[in-house]
Design a protein around this motif. Structure first.
Motif, PDB file in Angstrom:
ATOM      1  N   LEU A 178      -5.548   1.090  -6.817  1.00 59.00           N
ATOM      2  CA  LEU A 178      -4.844   2.246  -7.373  1.00 59.00           C
ATOM      3  C   LEU A 178      -3.344   1.981  -7.367  1.00 59.00           C
ATOM      4  O   LEU A 178      -2.533   2.843  -7.035  1.00 59.00           O
ATOM      5  CB  LEU A 178      -5.178   3.506  -6.567  1.00 59.00           C
ATOM      6  CG  LEU A 178      -6.627   3.980  -6.638  1.00 59.00           C
ATOM      7  CD1 LEU A 178      -6.866   5.117  -5.657  1.00 59.00           C
ATOM      8  CD2 LEU A 178      -6.986   4.422  -8.050  1.00 59.00           C
ATOM      9  N   SER A 179      -2.967   0.770  -7.718  1.00 61.51           N
ATOM     10  CA  SER A 179      -1.566   0.376  -7.744  1.00 61.51           C
ATOM     11  C   SER A 179      -1.400  -0.780  -8.715  1.00 61.51           C
ATOM     12  O   SER A 179      -2.358  -1.501  -9.035  1.00 61.51           O
ATOM     13  CB  SER A 179      -1.096  -0.065  -6.342  1.00 61.51           C
ATOM     14  OG  SER A 179      -1.788  -1.228  -5.936  1.00 61.51           O
TER      15      SER A 179
ATOM     16  N   MET B 138       4.943   4.717  -5.477  1.00 61.45           N
ATOM     17  CA  MET B 138       3.525   5.064  -5.343  1.00 61.45           C
ATOM     18  C   MET B 138       2.689   4.318  -6.364  1.00 61.45           C
ATOM     19  O   MET B 138       1.598   3.814  -6.056  1.00 61.45           O
ATOM     20  CB  MET B 138       3.337   6.569  -5.509  1.00 61.45           C
ATOM     21  CG  MET B 138       1.875   7.014  -5.381  1.00 61.45           C
ATOM     22  SD  MET B 138       1.618   8.797  -5.506  1.00 61.45           S
ATOM     23  CE  MET B 138       1.984   9.050  -7.244  1.00 61.45           C
ATOM     24  N   LEU B 139       3.174   4.224  -7.592  1.00 64.27           N
ATOM     25  CA  LEU B 139       2.429   3.519  -8.631  1.00 64.27           C
ATOM     26  C   LEU B 139       2.431   2.013  -8.389  1.00 64.27           C
ATOM     27  O   LEU B 139       1.422   1.341  -8.616  1.00 64.27           O
ATOM     28  CB  LEU B 139       3.033   3.829 -10.004  1.00 64.27           C
ATOM     29  CG  LEU B 139       2.904   5.278 -10.487  1.00 64.27           C
ATOM     30  CD1 LEU B 139       3.735   5.491 -11.738  1.00 64.27           C
ATOM     31  CD2 LEU B 139       1.451   5.633 -10.748  1.00 64.27           C
TER      32      LEU B 139
ATOM     33  N   ALA C  22      -1.319  12.142  -4.674  1.00 65.54           N
ATOM     34  CA  ALA C  22      -1.202  11.611  -3.312  1.00 65.54           C
ATOM     35  C   ALA C  22      -2.490  11.813  -2.530  1.00 65.54           C
ATOM     36  O   ALA C  22      -2.994  10.881  -1.881  1.00 65.54           O
ATOM     37  CB  ALA C  22      -0.034  12.282  -2.588  1.00 65.54           C
ATOM     38  N   SER C  23      -3.060  13.024  -2.572  1.00 63.87           N
ATOM     39  CA  SER C  23      -4.282  13.284  -1.800  1.00 63.87           C
ATOM     40  C   SER C  23      -5.446  12.436  -2.308  1.00 63.87           C
ATOM     41  O   SER C  23      -6.292  12.016  -1.521  1.00 63.87           O
ATOM     42  CB  SER C  23      -4.640  14.775  -1.866  1.00 63.87           C
ATOM     43  OG  SER C  23      -5.058  15.152  -3.173  1.00 63.87           O
ATOM     44  N   ALA C  24      -5.485  12.185  -3.623  1.00 68.34           N
ATOM     45  CA  ALA C  24      -6.553  11.357  -4.181  1.00 68.34           C
ATOM     46  C   ALA C  24      -6.504   9.940  -3.634  1.00 68.34           C
ATOM     47  O   ALA C  24      -7.538   9.285  -3.480  1.00 68.34           O
ATOM     48  CB  ALA C  24      -6.452  11.330  -5.704  1.00 68.34           C
TER      49      ALA C  24
ATOM     50  N   PRO D 299       6.651  -1.871   3.757  1.00 66.28           N
ATOM     51  CA  PRO D 299       7.131  -2.454   2.488  1.00 66.28           C
ATOM     52  C   PRO D 299       7.434  -1.391   1.432  1.00 66.28           C
ATOM     53  O   PRO D 299       8.382  -1.536   0.663  1.00 66.28           O
ATOM     54  CB  PRO D 299       5.963  -3.349   2.045  1.00 66.28           C
ATOM     55  CG  PRO D 299       5.190  -3.627   3.273  1.00 66.28           C
ATOM     56  CD  PRO D 299       5.338  -2.426   4.139  1.00 66.28           C
ATOM     57  N   ALA D 300       6.651  -0.317   1.417  1.00 68.54           N
ATOM     58  CA  ALA D 300       6.859   0.716   0.407  1.00 68.54           C
ATOM     59  C   ALA D 300       8.180   1.443   0.622  1.00 68.54           C
ATOM     60  O   ALA D 300       8.939   1.671  -0.331  1.00 68.54           O
ATOM     61  CB  ALA D 300       5.697   1.706   0.430  1.00 68.54           C
ATOM     62  N   VAL D 301       8.490   1.832   1.863  1.00 70.91           N
ATOM     63  CA  VAL D 301       9.740   2.554   2.109  1.00 70.91           C
ATOM     64  C   VAL D 301      10.939   1.637   1.896  1.00 70.91           C
ATOM     65  O   VAL D 301      12.004   2.073   1.423  1.00 70.91           O
ATOM     66  CB  VAL D 301       9.740   3.190   3.520  1.00 70.91           C
ATOM     67  CG1 VAL D 301      10.016   2.152   4.599  1.00 70.91           C
ATOM     68  CG2 VAL D 301      10.746   4.329   3.586  1.00 70.91           C
ATOM     69  N   ASN D 302      10.792   0.354   2.212  1.00 69.99           N
ATOM     70  CA  ASN D 302      11.879  -0.598   1.949  1.00 69.99           C
ATOM     71  C   ASN D 302      12.100  -0.773   0.449  1.00 69.99           C
ATOM     72  O   ASN D 302      13.235  -0.908  -0.012  1.00 69.99           O
ATOM     73  CB  ASN D 302      11.571  -1.946   2.592  1.00 69.99           C
ATOM     74  CG  ASN D 302      11.753  -1.904   4.101  1.00 69.99           C
ATOM     75  OD1 ASN D 302      12.483  -1.054   4.626  1.00 69.99           O
ATOM     76  ND2 ASN D 302      11.096  -2.805   4.808  1.00 69.99           N
ATOM     77  N   ARG D 303      11.006  -0.771  -0.320  1.00 68.51           N
ATOM     78  CA  ARG D 303      11.136  -0.885  -1.773  1.00 68.51           C
ATOM     79  C   ARG D 303      11.859   0.339  -2.327  1.00 68.51           C
ATOM     80  O   ARG D 303      12.698   0.218  -3.228  1.00 68.51           O
ATOM     81  CB  ARG D 303       9.748  -1.012  -2.402  1.00 68.51           C
ATOM     82  CG  ARG D 303       9.716  -1.011  -3.919  1.00 68.51           C
ATOM     83  CD  ARG D 303      10.499  -2.143  -4.528  1.00 68.51           C
ATOM     84  NE  ARG D 303      10.208  -2.295  -5.947  1.00 68.51           N
ATOM     85  CZ  ARG D 303      11.014  -2.893  -6.814  1.00 68.51           C
ATOM     86  NH1 ARG D 303      12.185  -3.399  -6.407  1.00 68.51           N
ATOM     87  NH2 ARG D 303      10.664  -3.017  -8.088  1.00 68.51           N
ATOM     88  N   ALA D 304      11.571   1.525  -1.785  1.00 65.96           N
ATOM     89  CA  ALA D 304      12.245   2.734  -2.242  1.00 65.96           C
ATOM     90  C   ALA D 304      13.744   2.651  -1.964  1.00 65.96           C
ATOM     91  O   ALA D 304      14.575   2.991  -2.828  1.00 65.96           O
ATOM     92  CB  ALA D 304      11.647   3.960  -1.565  1.00 65.96           C
ATOM     93  N   CYS D 305      14.100   2.174  -0.778  1.00 67.74           N
ATOM     94  CA  CYS D 305      15.518   2.045  -0.438  1.00 67.74           C
ATOM     95  C   CYS D 305      16.192   0.968  -1.272  1.00 67.74           C
ATOM     96  O   CYS D 305      17.368   1.096  -1.646  1.00 67.74           O
ATOM     97  CB  CYS D 305      15.666   1.741   1.055  1.00 67.74           C
ATOM     98  SG  CYS D 305      15.173   3.119   2.120  1.00 67.74           S
TER      99      CYS D 305
END
Length: 897
Positions: free
Chosen positions: A279-280, A368-369, A468-470, A483-489
């Motif tokens: 899902l990404s 998220m995507l 998100a819930s899905a 890794p996701a939060v670092n990518r956002a920053c």
């Protein structure tokens, strides 16, 4: 899951066509549902440059334009748009072009002037200002377009001229010249009646000769908002208009599709619940790289940091519900600049089905995507005490979510809270009290892993299911949060959207250990029926990022679905190719299938009903509570006690039925309203009664029959019920008047059905008042037979009996009895009084009248007597008849007439 092919190419280069890509991905286990060309509906639409425009001689609001579209000579287009000026670049739909929605454009005439195409606005291209924020139009109030709401009391006089006062410092002024100085930037010269002034403005709907409202104090041209005017007063001064392009490197004649991002192709996947990693974009890129044997290029986020302040002093995180939050990761961004996202990000989001909002919100959606990790951004100033607490909700606690709905929570919900209140529903939706707004300064990025079961139940209980819930409910990889939060920053820094603070808050309540499996090539080949070499197996697993050392296989953290040898075999089969597995005959022992006793009974009942002309129906097991009122059940009737559905589709489907009668009556009524003359229906349906184990329902099956028409009456339905029971070889079939009045049926045309002493069900005519409740003036006939009782009443399997060798003797008898004595009771008494020679007994006449006393009736039967081992004599037959008559007189007071 939608996948943008252009975004996919950032990670793996795949040159296959959409069809080839879809076939290959489906064969490797990632099923493709559809492929879309985003620009499929757009053709012959190019960039045009406006060379000149002049007012239409026969219209007060149309313009005749000369446009350069890189053809041999400029083309002429007539438009009613007001926001265009010479030098503007805009989308032009040429002759024989197509637009989204199947719109076709052809040349024609408008008020006598030839128009060779059409200028396009955002809406015509399937876009809006969220896709191209710079195309937002703020129109000036053109006084010549003024239409008073009350013709008798206009706010602006019809003969207004330059210099006339409108109110306060606002006067009328006439545009004498307009010069474009930049994108949506104009220098306008105005005649104010007593002189000339020059004004800079962003209003694009100004042209020479227009009369406008000029604020002498602020030196600005007024908009509708400045004048506190309604749109109806200035119907043509609207925010909708032509899409004026502001893209670098474009020129007249360029195809519009690459410019607006419509040159992308989107693939729609059907991802199974066991593969949340797909899902990404990165997850599908891994699958595509392995499928096409292409190199995979992944990006490691790099965050420079250096923002002012200490994260540890500004923010604290506590996971009170540690069992429901395996990992919680957070970073902070200060001095946030809320603005539209760049074009490349907006295009990617739109291709994936997500509408752009602003840079911060778009970053969380983008990550998220890309990573498959849901994220949330909190406005830090609304996190009271600078502390985030992950806890269970208090019973009855309320939270207003981002959709504006007030949610009432219970202790099974997981919330993100500060020291005083909940600020978000964990894994489902953020709270309205902490959302990102235009004046947000400091932002906290949350990237967490929550318990999937808790999120699923919480979303279900509230009747809400988000993107998100899905994802969370399928179980996400805890190692993906950092890794996701670092990518956002990293994206925040890339977009210049704020200053990222150094450091990360990362709470790990559960440390996942790598799963190690043994590679057993012989077992895998035995399971698959293949002869794949160990070298190929290792190669396939390594392409999927499995680590293989000898016969030990380490499963990647994101592959939670791989838990045993069979799962490794599936990975091998997927990329070796299901189409390459040889076809072989089935081997080993097989089990013979068949129907159970209940299923055989249902098939037999269905076959019998169909043979009598009844059509099968299937109805919902849930009904409305008002159905019990319609069938006239008393308010205190214990049968009203029904199971309530927690999240019903509506009031009409809110409880589980305890009777099938309302469902049958609904279908009969529908057919009656459709003017179907003769209807016969049946259904084997379930009813749900309280009293089961662990609070569950007792689910009984009932054969329901319903009919109406000219040839349908009580006795016809009774014959059908008898035929069904006889087909089941039930014995001692009886129809009796109910001991307790059944309010749903006609009191004089209803019978309880028995097989021996065991009640089977009820049949008869529906009570006229019930029919009236359903809006019907016809006679409905219904039967309800319990399937369990039918199973008990079913006789033994039939055995062959040869035809009788000896002739039968028939006798007719007519007996006089009281009116209250039923035919069924007489027939039962006849069979009981016989001495073993009676083979059949049939009613052939009932008489009331001359020769029969008042209150009496004469009932005549035909008796068939036969012995299996000899021919009967008249004396033997007479003896049996005498015994029958004696029994009738003794038990029922019936005497021979």
């Amino acid at each position: 899951m939608n996948l943008s092919r252009k975004w996919l190419n950032e990670f793996v280069t795949v040159t296959a066509s959409d069809k080839e890509f879809a076939e290959a991905m489906t064969l490797s286990g990632s099923k493709v549902e559809l492929t879309h060309d985003l620009g499929e509906e757009i053709s012959n639409v190019v960039v045009g440059k406006l060379l000149s425009l002049e007012r239409h001689p026969d219209s007060d609001h149309m313009w005749i334009c000369q446009v350069d579209v890189a053809q041999d000579e400029p083309i002429q287009i007539v438009t009613g748009a007001w926001n265009i000026h010479p030098g503007d670049l805009m989308p032009v739909a040429l002759h024989k072009s197509t637009l989204p929605g199947g719109v076709k454009i052809q040349k024609g005439k408008l008020r006598g002037a030839v128009s060779n195409g059409m200028f396009c606005g955002l809406a015509e291209l399937g876009l809006d200002t969220r896709d191209f924020p710079y195309a937002t139009i703020v129109p000036a109030a053109i006084l010549g377009d003024y239409h008073p709401l009350d013709k008798d009391k206009p706010s602006i006089p019809a003969d207004i001229a330059p210099g006339h006062k409108i109110y306060g410092p606002v006067v009328a002024a006439k545009v004498t010249a307009v010069t474009t100085t930049g994108y949506s930037a104009y220098d306008v010269t105005l005649d104010t009646g007593d002189g000339s002034v020059s004004v800079s403005t962003t209003c694009p709907n100004l042209h020479e000769g227009d009369l406008v409202a000029y604020n002498t104090k602020s030196s600005t041209i007024c908009t509708l908002t400045d004048l506190h005017a309604q749109q109806a007063e200035f119907p043509h001064c609207i925010e909708d208009g032509i899409f004026i392009l502001n893209e670098e490197g474009i020129k007249p004649g360029d195809d519009i599709k690459p410019i607006i991002g419509a040159d992308d192709h989107v693939v729609e996947f059907e991802i199974t619940p066991n593969r949340p990693d797909c899902l990404s974009v990165i997850g599908l890129a891994r699958e595509a790289a392995a499928t096409f044997d292409a190199p995979l290029t992944l990006h490691e986020p790099v965050v420079k940091g250096g923002g002012n302040g200490s994260l540890m002093e500004l923010l604290d995180v506590e996971t009170a519900a540690a069992d429901l939050c395996p990992r919680y990761t957070a970073r902070m961004v200060r001095n946030v600049k809320i603005a539209p996202s760049p074009k490349w990000m907006r295009e990617r989001l739109r291709s994936m089905g997500v509408r752009p909002i602003n840079n911060i919100v778009d970053i969380t959606n983008y990550v998220m995507l890309e990573y498959g990790q849901p994220m949330h951004a909190f406005d830090y100033r609304y996190v009271k005490g600078g502390k985030i607490i992950v806890r269970r909700a208090a019973e009855g606690e309320e939270l207003t979510t981002l959709d504006g709905q007030v949610r009432k929570l219970n202790a099974n919900h997981l919330v993100i809270a500060d020291e005083t209140r909940a600020v978000g529903l964990a894994g489902i939706m953020g709270g309205e009290n902490s959302e990102i707004v235009d004046d947000t300064v400091d932002v906290v990025f949350e990237s967490a892993c929550f318990d999937g079961t808790c999120i699923r139940k919480g979303a279900l209980a509230l009747g809400m299911r988000t993107e998100a819930s899905a994802k969370f409910e399928k179980g996400l990889d805890p190692l993906n949060t950092l890794p996701a939060v670092n990518r956002a920053c990293e994206l925040v820094e890339l977009l210049g959207a704020g200053e990222v603070l150094d450091g990360t808050i990362d709470i790990l309540n559960y440390v996942p250990q790598p799963r190690v499996l043994k590679l057993e090539p012989e077992k895998i080949n035995g399971l698959l029926g293949t002869d794949v070499s160990e070298v190929e197996m290792v190669s396939i697993l390594k392409k999927l990022d499995f680590q293989v050392e000898g016969d030990q296989v380490t499963v990647p953290s994101w592959r939670g679905d791989v838990i045993g040898m069979a799962d490794l075999a599936e990975e091998v089969a997927r990329f070796h190719g299901y189409n390459n597995i040889p076809t072989t005959l089935m081997r080993g022992q097989t089990t013979l299938g068949g129907y159970g006793e209940e299923e055989l009974l249902e098939r037999q009942l269905g076959s019998m009903c169909r043979s009598m002309g009844y059509d099968e129906i299937i109805t919902y097991s849930f009904i409305s509570p008002t159905c019990y009122d319609k069938i006239r059940w008393d308010e205190k009737d214990p049968r009203r006690e029904s199971f309530k559905i927690l999240n019903p589709l509506g009031e009409d489907t809110s409880i589980m039925r305890t009777t099938v009668l309302p469902s049958m009556l609904e279908i009969l009524t529908r057919n009656y309203n459709y003017r179907n003359q003769d209807v016969r229906l049946y259904e084997v349906g379930r009813i749900y009664l309280p009293g089961g184990e662990d609070g569950l329902a007792v689910e009984n099956k009932v054969l329901s029959m319903g009919a109406y028409g000219d040839d349908m009456d009580f006795y016809t339905l009774k014959g059908c019920v008898e035929a069904i029971l006889k087909d089941l070889r039930a014995t001692d079939i009886r129809f009796e008047v109910p001991c307790v009045t059944n309010p749903s049926y006609h009191p004089g045309r209803v019978a309880d059905v028995y097989a021996g002493d065991q009640p089977i069900g009820v049949m008869g005519q529906i009570h006229p008042l019930v029919a009236q409740n359903y809006g019907v003036d016809a006679q409905f006939y219904c039967a309800e037979l319990d399937l369990g009782q039918l199973m008990c009443a079913k006789g033994a399997d039939p055995e062959y009996v040869p035809l009788p060798k000896f002739p039968a003797v028939t006798r007719d008898i007519a007996v006089v009895c009281d009116e209250a004595v039923t035919v069924g009771a007489l027939e039962e008494c006849i069979r009981k009084g016989a001495k073993g020679l009676l083979k059949d007994c049939k009613l052939f006449d009932i008489y009331r009248g001359k020769g029969v006393d008042e209150g009496k009736k004469s009932v005549a039967f035909n008796l068939v007597l036969r012995a299996d081992d000899r021919s009967l004599t008249s004396e033997e037959a007479d003896e049996d008849v005498k015994s029958i008559l004696a029994a009738l007189e003794k038990d029922l007071g019936a005497v021979l007439r």
